[in-house]
Scaffold this motif. Structure first.
Motif, mmCIF file in Angstrom:
data_model
loop_
_atom_site.group_PDB
_atom_site.id
_atom_site.type_symbol
_atom_site.label_atom_id
_atom_site.label_comp_id
_atom_site.label_asym_id
_atom_site.label_seq_id
_atom_site.Cartn_x
_atom_site.Cartn_y
_atom_site.Cartn_z
ATOM 1 N N ALA A 186 3.760 4.313 -36.426
ATOM 2 C CA ALA A 186 3.626 5.118 -37.643
ATOM 3 C C ALA A 186 3.566 6.612 -37.346
ATOM 4 N N ASP A 187 3.307 6.983 -36.094
ATOM 5 C CA ASP A 187 3.222 8.401 -35.749
ATOM 6 C C ASP A 187 4.582 9.069 -35.892
ATOM 7 N N SER A 188 4.548 10.362 -36.155
ATOM 8 C CA SER A 188 5.801 11.113 -36.285
ATOM 9 C C SER A 188 6.448 11.295 -34.916
ATOM 10 N N GLN A 189 7.729 11.692 -34.947
ATOM 11 C CA GLN A 189 8.460 11.889 -33.703
ATOM 12 C C GLN A 189 7.854 13.028 -32.892
ATOM 13 N N GLN A 190 7.363 14.042 -33.581
ATOM 14 C CA GLN A 190 6.750 15.166 -32.883
ATOM 15 C C GLN A 190 5.516 14.725 -32.095
ATOM 16 N N ILE A 191 4.722 13.856 -32.696
ATOM 17 C CA ILE A 191 3.525 13.355 -32.001
ATOM 18 C C ILE A 191 3.937 12.541 -30.780
ATOM 19 N N HIS A 192 4.994 11.716 -30.954
ATOM 20 C CA HIS A 192 5.488 10.938 -29.816
ATOM 21 C C HIS A 192 5.918 11.846 -28.684
ATOM 22 N N GLU A 193 6.620 12.914 -29.018
ATOM 23 C CA GLU A 193 7.109 13.830 -27.985
ATOM 24 C C GLU A 193 5.946 14.537 -27.287
ATOM 25 N N GLU A 194 4.929 14.949 -28.066
ATOM 26 C CA GLU A 194 3.783 15.630 -27.459
ATOM 27 C C GLU A 194 3.019 14.705 -26.516
ATOM 28 N N LYS A 195 2.835 13.466 -26.935
ATOM 29 C CA LYS A 195 2.109 12.526 -26.086
ATOM 30 C C LYS A 195 2.919 12.162 -24.847
ATOM 31 N N LEU A 196 4.226 12.058 -25.009
ATOM 32 C CA LEU A 196 5.070 11.754 -23.863
ATOM 33 C C LEU A 196 5.024 12.890 -22.843
ATOM 34 N N LEU A 241 -7.242 9.609 -24.405
ATOM 35 C CA LEU A 241 -6.070 9.876 -25.245
ATOM 36 C C LEU A 241 -5.722 8.621 -26.034
ATOM 37 N N GLN A 242 -5.584 8.769 -27.343
ATOM 38 C CA GLN A 242 -5.291 7.609 -28.177
ATOM 39 C C GLN A 242 -3.870 7.118 -27.937
ATOM 40 N N ALA A 243 -3.712 5.810 -27.963
ATOM 41 C CA ALA A 243 -2.388 5.223 -27.772
ATOM 42 C C ALA A 243 -1.496 5.536 -28.973
ATOM 43 N N GLY A 244 -0.215 5.697 -28.697
ATOM 44 C CA GLY A 244 0.724 5.977 -29.784
ATOM 45 C C GLY A 244 0.991 4.754 -30.635
ATOM 46 N N THR A 245 1.347 4.994 -31.886
ATOM 47 C CA THR A 245 1.709 3.901 -32.802
ATOM 48 C C THR A 245 3.056 4.191 -33.422
ATOM 49 N N TYR A 267 2.558 14.947 -22.478
ATOM 50 C CA TYR A 267 1.206 14.906 -21.889
ATOM 51 C C TYR A 267 1.149 13.880 -20.768
ATOM 52 N N TRP A 268 1.717 12.705 -21.006
ATOM 53 C CA TRP A 268 1.690 11.664 -19.976
ATOM 54 C C TRP A 268 2.556 12.042 -18.781
ATOM 55 N N PHE A 273 -3.015 3.688 -18.017
ATOM 56 C CA PHE A 273 -1.577 3.781 -18.285
ATOM 57 C C PHE A 273 -1.113 2.557 -19.066
ATOM 58 N N LEU A 274 -1.623 1.397 -18.680
ATOM 59 C CA LEU A 274 -1.251 0.160 -19.378
ATOM 60 C C LEU A 274 -1.694 0.182 -20.842
ATOM 61 N N LYS A 275 -2.931 0.612 -21.081
ATOM 62 C CA LYS A 275 -3.494 0.531 -22.425
ATOM 63 C C LYS A 275 -3.069 1.685 -23.316
ATOM 64 N N GLN A 276 -2.954 2.870 -22.758
ATOM 65 C CA GLN A 276 -2.727 4.050 -23.579
ATOM 66 C C GLN A 276 -1.261 4.499 -23.595
ATOM 67 N N CYS A 277 -0.572 4.345 -22.468
ATOM 68 C CA CYS A 277 0.791 4.900 -22.380
ATOM 69 C C CYS A 277 1.875 3.890 -22.733
ATOM 70 N N MET A 278 1.733 2.660 -22.295
ATOM 71 C CA MET A 278 2.798 1.680 -22.524
ATOM 72 C C MET A 278 3.100 1.463 -24.014
ATOM 73 N N PRO A 279 2.080 1.406 -24.908
ATOM 74 C CA PRO A 279 2.444 1.329 -26.342
ATOM 75 C C PRO A 279 3.267 2.527 -26.799
ATOM 76 N N LEU A 280 2.999 3.698 -26.240
ATOM 77 C CA LEU A 280 3.791 4.888 -26.580
ATOM 78 C C LEU A 280 5.224 4.737 -26.100
ATOM 79 N N LEU A 281 5.415 4.192 -24.891
ATOM 80 C CA LEU A 281 6.766 4.013 -24.362
ATOM 81 C C LEU A 281 7.544 2.982 -25.169
#
Length: 1406
Positions: free
Chosen positions: A1211-1221, A1205-1209, A1223-1224, A1261-1269
């Motif tokens: 620049a991503d939209s709020q919807q993408i952030h919510e979907e990835k959150l 799963l790609q880490a969040g950035t 998922y995690w 979790f460190l590499k993929q999720c923490m940038p999203l958080l």
């Protein structure tokens, strides 16, 4: 002034003209000159003439002007005279006026433009021997130069449109030549303006000359101005493209200007003539810089299509002319011109890539970045070869690019052949580099790369000259003598192709090939056959009598080998002799290497027969050598390459010898003292006492053993020649093939051998098995092996006969084979050190020994069946009883009553499985591929006739499950070992296999024994289909039609397919057809093979995602099915296969997280609440024994999923952030469920999985999720905190697991602890950084974290016993909480990390 070498031709023409004029104007001898001086001297009192005469130049009217002093002295005198003249500077005007008046006369003007005659002695001359013209001498004087130039340009237009003079001089060119190479230009800008004006009005041929002269006229300061004007001229006049670009390449210009011109030229590249191409390419490559090199080269290789430039006219004609040197063509000059242009073009490129690193690297990268197969051109491959030869630093890089292109299929044989055909003129100059590259490729391990290397050798031999051909053969011989098997095979195949391609050229190099005969020791039989085939093909050809020396050498070598006492060399001699005899007696109708031959002459017939008789006499003392001779000869006849005359002689000889050696009359009972009663067994016909024949096997075998033991024979016995029974099967194969070839497949002449009995004894051991001696056991084993091999060859011989009677007998023989194999297993089980008689006699099989596992089979039975049951229950093929844990063994041990019942009911089966005949495969004769046509036969009606040939009864026969399993196992083994080229033979049997696939098993309603038999057939059938469709050769273009045909067979089973269906349609229909068998799958092993087969079909589709869910659904269906268990084992599901199927399910399902949650959250609790030996009701394959497999796969797939799963950035939209959150959240919930299962299942393998994949999950979790958080915390604060709290509980359990591992001092577990603790510490720091980033530092606090075990009990260490306070200071944990006030003293519930832990584990240190 610096001038660069140019490619234009105008300068050459001009220099030739000047040379010609000089030759015509060479000074006469001095005597002649002096006698004419007075008549020719210009007597003019003008200032011009006087000053010249004073300075040292005497003007002549009809010959060259004379220079009495050195050129430099003249210029200096004249300059000083003018400069010091009283009327200076007016004297200059007078001087120039005199010059203008003087040159009004055309002859005088011409004399002034031609070189002067020197009168002073050459030894006294301080300058060069070359004399300049008067005008050029005057241009060298600065004060005169501007006015002289002005005068010349005023004079020049008079001659622009005049024809060339009778003396061949071109005045405009002479005038321009005066301006070249001046030591100094006084007014360069004015000169530039004048020349450009002149170019604009001059005719085309002079424009070309004037433009190309610019670099030799102008100084460096004028290059920029000239460059701009030439670029403008280039846009206006395309006819001057070549000279302008030639000049621009020689000027120092601004890079931007060069780029503009280059872009203009590139746009016209597709329309240029071949003659102009070298100059244009030179300019383009000259203007390349490091920043734009890749872009320019990429565009250049796309637009440069040399194939269309070279092939249409000139090169095709030139190639034709090269091949037909005797014929002259009227277009010879054009051909040579075209060839020269191509060579010149590549010379430009060679020079560029040799001296400009950026160009060579950019060219390689441009080719490397081309992905599509269709975009690759012959020019690309030619360029790689050229760069490889010119730039040593890039060789490794080019080899890597070539290997990748070959593997991906971008560079195939068609492209390579076209490259050599189109560019052979250039490639022949780099032949050594091409051979070096081919040698490097042949050292590869990849078969496709090795093949490409051999093709380089092949086409180098085909297109290059005699010297290169010799080098190719020498290189191939070196490979053959290297000892590397892959190299030897490839090089021999290449040599064989060259013999077929160009026999006459190969014959010239035969002496090199002949040298390989000294290296036969390290070659395999197949390689020896190829070598002798090559040499024989070169030696025996009717139209080439000069090859007799090769024939003599081969005869010497073969006789030496045959007469050797070393068995290995004798076998080599047999192989070589039979191969050579095959070429000598080749049938001209089937051989390409013996063209022009008719049937054998008497001399040739005598040579062949004498050679074969020699082989026979040299091998008859050795049964193995004789058997090899028969097999080699049979292979020769099977190839259909023997002339009729030779075949007739062979047939007569073999039939008589076979009857004498092995066949006796039924009525003649064997005489002798045999250890067993001799009986005629396995006859298919009822014989009376006075007719019929029998195979005399047991008496022959006893005679052989008697001779070995040193027994003496009677005189009567010694007169008879005893043939070893080892030769029975090979001799019969030779006889059968000979009769088959002579009678077009009809075997009526020998059909009595199909049903005749064999002299054997009662083979069924019964109760006497234990009482027999070891020697008797060995004798019986050998007898059965020889009988089996006889039956196998009989089946090979008669399997294709069409009459029902024959088919029925073949089926009966198959039944006999299966029965004998069952009996053989019993004997082998009690004969541990037995070595069977050989069945195949190549050098590879001489040292074959049976496996030692059979030797301990008797001990296994004596020790009891418990160990065997434990192994089965564990599901591992290689595990032994002592590797199982105590609880596993107790669970798997059946009750004594059950055990005794199993022993009684399946005693025979246990004995069979204790020895596997697959380990003895090398000692059985190979079944021909044609045998599997038996699968077509269906029901066979056999008529039983009475003595008067009337039908007494009919018997309906069909292939039974044991025979079917026997055939399928053999076919499966063939597919595993089959060579790549033989795959074409596989397709015809798909139809019969597909037919057999329907209704093989109806379910477990049949008897247990029959059920297992049919289940094994089903498994083998699916295994065969999987091996067939998994063949990677289907991806090669030439095998596309094979894949298409195979899929058509499958789809036609479902419905009669429509013609011309696409490959994807066939794949889809085949997938659906095979999927239908999921309901009738009898065993878990079959289920896995069906899944694998469907996956292989899916891989070949262009849209595999549509069927992925079907794979997942089918895998889940199999996991949820209750599979029948074996009789002796607890579970019939091997762990590896369960692991594979569960992985397939999770990899193909739509939602991995939901699937894991379903198994871990529903199925596992069902298992926990079920009785000890029960399983989960949702997933019956999930038991306490298989839990570790499920746990390992779920943890691995969970980690793999979140890692992908790609880490969040931000620049991503709020919807993408919510979907990835979201998922995690699901992933962490699944992780939590899995981690908490270790409280129930705390076995060592489970804990090991938890430590290994737990750390990997935390790292993900460190590499993929923490940038999203980081970016989601402010908007979704509650969700993030909840996620961290849940994850913190999981990491705390991991911390407890670390403590548990250290307490138990389990090294397998503790090796994972340091990395896990480091990862948890990183998580603490990362969470703190995330909170600080979001200005919420107050939510982070540290508390005391105590070391606990898996049950939550505190671990008391030495330090903690001394000081509890110190311990609490040493152990810290971080926590995220919603409120600072809700601190718990022990931090058991909410510490965010145990993800985070003690940074100082001093009390846990050992």
């Amino acid at each position: 002034m610096v001038s660069k070498r140019r490619l234009s031709k105008s300068e050459d023409k001009e220099s030739l003209t000047e040379d010609a004029s000089k030759a015509r104007k060479q000074p006469l001898s001095k005597k002649t000159k002096k006698s004419h001086v007075r008549d020719e001297v210009e007597e003019n009192d003008s200032v011009f003439v006087k000053l010249l005469k004073t300075s040292g130049v005497i003007l002549k009217t009809e010959s060259q002007n004379q220079l009495t002093v050195d050129q430099i002295v003249f210029q200096k005198k004249l300059f000083q005279t003018l400069r010091k003249h009283p009327s200076y500077p007016k004297i200059i005007e007078e001087f120039v006026s005199g010059l203008e008046s003087y040159i009004e006369d055309q002859d005088s003007f011409r004399n002034c433009l031609l070189s002067c005659e020197r009168l002073q002695d050459e030894e006294a001359s301080m300058g060069t021997s070359y004399s300049k013209s008067l005008i050029k001498l005057l241009l060298g004087i600065d004060i005169l130069q501007p006015v002289i130039i002005k005068t010349l340009f005023e004079k020049l237009p008079e001659f622009l449109f005049e024809n060339v003079n009778s003396d061949g001089l071109n005045i405009p060119r002479l005038i321009i030549s005066q301006l070249k190479w001046l030591d100094r230009i006084v007014d360069g800008k004015d000169l530039t303006t004048k020349i450009m004006q002149l170019i604009s009005i001059a005719p085309l041929y002079l424009q070309h000359d004037f433009v190309t002269s610019l670099p030799e006229i102008l100084g460096d300061s004028q290059h920029a101005d000239v460059g701009k004007e030439l670029s403008e001229l280039l846009m206006e006049n395309t006819l001057l493209t070549v000279p302008i670009l030639d000049v621009l390449s020689s000027l120092r210009l601004d890079p931007k200007l060069l780029t503009q011109v280059r872009q203009l030229v590139m746009s016209k590249l597709l329309s240029v003539k071949l003659d102009d191409l070298p100059v244009i390419i030179k300019f383009i490559l000259h203007s390349v810089t490091a920043t734009d090199a890749l872009e320019v080269i990429s565009e250049l290789r796309e637009k440069l299509d040399l194939q269309h430039c070279i092939l249409p006219s000139r090169l095709q004609a030139s190639q034709s002319k090269l091949k037909n040197k005797g014929r002259q063509s009227s277009s010879g000059n054009q051909e040579n011109s075209g060839r020269d242009c191509v060579i010149l073009f590549f010379d430009v490129i060679k020079s560029a890539v040799r001296y400009e690193k950026i160009i060579s690297e950019a060219w390689i990268k441009a080719i490397e970045s081309t992905a599509s197969v269709s975009e690759h051109k012959t020019f690309d491959l030619a360029m790689l070869l050229i760069i490889y030869s010119t730039n040593t630093q890039t060789k490794k890089y080019i080899e890597r690019v070539l290997r990748n292109k070959i593997r991906s299929g971008c560079f195939q044989e068609e492209l390579l052949q076209s490259t050599f055909y189109i560019h052979y003129l250039v490639l022949k100059d780099i032949c050594p580099s091409i051979l070096s590259l081919a040698q490097s490729l042949l050292h590869s391990l990849d078969q496709s790369i090795i093949l490409f290397g051999s093709l380089l050798y092949k086409y180098a031999f085909k297109f290059f000259d005699t010297y290169c051909q010799q080098e190719v053969v020498g290189a191939l011989v070196t490979h053959i003598c290297s000892g590397n098997e892959a190299e030897v095979d490839t090089a021999l195949d290449a040599l064989l192709e060259l013999v077929v391609l160009n026999p006459s050229a190969m014959r010239l190099n035969a002496v090199f090939v002949k040298g390989i005969l000294d290296y036969l020791d390290n070659m395999s039989p197949q390689q020896i056959r190829k070598l002798f085939y090559i040499l024989s093909s070169l030696a025996f050809s009717k139209q080439h009598e000069a090859s007799s020396h090769i024939q003599d050498d081969m005869h010497l070598v073969i006789r030496k080998q045959l007469s050797s006492t070393v068995f290995k060399y004798k076998l080599i001699g047999i192989i070589g002799a039979v191969t050579m005899a095959g070429i000598m007696a080749a049938d001209s109708r089937s051989s390409n290497l013996t063209q022009g031959r008719t049937d054998l002459s008497n001399e040739e017939y005598t040579q062949v027969t004498s050679l074969l008789q020699l082989v026979h006499s040299c091998s008859e003392q050795s049964p193995q050598a004789s058997a090899l001779y028969y097999d080699e000869f049979a292979n020769l006849i099977q190839g259909g390459k023997l002339a009729p005359k030779a075949l007739e002689w062979v047939g007569q000889t073999i039939l008589n010898d076979f009857q004498d050696a092995f066949v006796v009359d039924f009525c003649v009972s064997p005489e002798g003292d045999y250890p067993f009663p001799v009986k005629a067994l396995y006859g298919l016909e009822e014989y009376s006492s006075h007719d019929g024949i029998v195979i005399n096997l047991l008496p022959l075998m006893f005679s052989q053993d008697f001779a070995k033991d040193g027994g003496r024979m009677t005189s009567k016995e010694s007169d008879q020649k005893v043939v070893s029974p080892l030769c029975l099967a090979p001799y019969f194969r030779l006889l059968r093939l000979c009769v088959e070839r002579q009678h077009d497949g009809n075997l009526e002449e020998i059909d009595g051998l199909l049903d005749c009995p064999i002299f054997l004894t009662d083979l069924e051991p019964g109760e006497r098995l234990e009482s027999m001696s070891v020697k008797e056991h060995s004798f019986m084993c050998s007898l059965i092996f020889l009988t089996l091999n006889w039956f196998r060859e009989v089946v090979n011989a008669f399997c294709q006969q069409t009459s029902p009677e024959m088919k029925g007998k073949v089926l009966t023989r198959l039944k006999h084979i299966v029965e004998l194999q069952r009996i053989l297993e019993k004997y082998l089980a009690v004969t541990p050190d037995y070595v069977p008689p050989l069945a195949n006699f190549d050098l590879e099989t001489l040292d074959v020994t049976p496996p030692t596992t059979a030797a301990i089979s008797a001990k296994i039975r004596k020790q009891g069946k418990i160990g065997g049951k434990k192994r089965k229950a564990d599901g591992s093929k290689t595990s032994s009883p002592d590797t199982l844990s105590k609880e596993d063994s107790s669970e798997c041990d059946p009750t004594p009553s059950n055990r005794s019942q199993l022993e009684k009911e399946f005693k025979g089966k246990e004995e069979r499985t204790s020895v596997s005949l697959q380990n003895y495969h090398a000692f059985f004769r190979e079944l021909d591929i044609e045998v599997f046509s038996i699968l077509h036969c269906g029901l066979v009606t056999k008529f039983i006739l009475d003595t008067e040939m009337h039908t007494e009864a009919t018997e309906v026969m069909q292939l039974q499950p044991p025979e079917l399993l026997f055939l399928l196992e053999d076919l499966s083994q063939k597919l595993e070992n089959m060579l790549t080229p033989s795959v074409a033979k596989r397709i015809p049997f798909l139809k019969c296999l597909a037919a057999e696939n329907q209704g093989v098993v109806d379910g477990p309603r049949t008897k247990v024994e029959e059920y297992h038999m049919m289940s094994s057939c089903y498994q083998r059938l699916l295994q065969i289909f999987h091996g067939l469709f998994a063949w990677n050769g289907f991806f090669q273009l030439e095998n596309y039609n094979l894949l298409y045909s195979a899929l058509e067979v499958l789809t036609n089973q479902l419905k009669q397919g429509e013609p011309d269906q696409s490959l994807d349609e066939l794949l889809s229909q085949s997938f659906n057809y095979l999927q239908n068998f999921s309901h009738s799958i009898p065993s878990f092993q079959c289920a896995l093979y069906l899944i694998r087969l469907l996956m292989v079909i899916l891989e070949k589709s262009t849209a595999p995602t549509q069927k992925k869910e079907k794979i997942a659904s089918l895998a889940k269906q199999f996991l949820c099915r209750v599979w029948p268990s074996g009789e002796k084992e607890k579970s019939s599901i091997p762990t590896e296969q369960l692991h594979t199927l569960l992985s397939v399910y999770l990899e193909h399902t739509d939602s991995v997280l939901k699937a894991i949650e379903e198994i871990a959250g529903v199925a596992v609790p069902e298992l926990i609440n079920s009785p000890k030996d029960a399983s989960s009701s949702m997933f019956p394959t999930l038991t306490r024994q298989s839990f570790v497999i499920f746990f390992r796969v779920m943890m691995a797939e969970l980690e793999k999923t979140v890692k992908g799963l790609q880490a969040g950035t931000a620049a991503d939209s709020q919807q993408i952030h919510e979907e990835k959150l979201l998922y995690w959240n699901m992933a962490v919930r699944d992780f939590s469920i899995l981690i908490n299962l270790i409280k129930v299942f705390d076995s060592r393998p489970v804990l090991h999985v938890c430590l290994k994949y737990g750390r990997l999950f935390v790292e993900a979790f460190l590499k993929q999720c923490m940038p999203l958080l980081d970016f989601s915390f402010r908007k979704h604060r509650e969700d993030v905190l909840s996620l961290l709290e849940t994850f913190q509980l999981n990491t705390r359990l991991l911390h407890h697991l670390c403590g548990h591992s250290k307490i138990h001092q389990d090294t397998k577990l503790t090796k994972h602890v340091p990395l896990l603790k480091k990862t948890l510490e990183l998580l603490v720091c990362r969470v703190k950084a995330m909170l600080i980033f979001n200005n919420c530092r107050e939510a982070f606090w540290l508390g005391n974290l105590k070391n606990r075990d898996l049950q939550g009990e505190e671990i008391i260490s030495q330090n903690s016993q001394e000081s509890t306070a110190e311990e609490s200071e040493d152990d810290t944990a971080s926590q995220v909480s919603k409120s600072k006030t809700t601190e718990d003293a022990e931090n058991d519930e909410v510490s965010d990390g145990e993800k985070e832990q003690d940074s100082d584990e001093s009390e846990d240190s050992d």
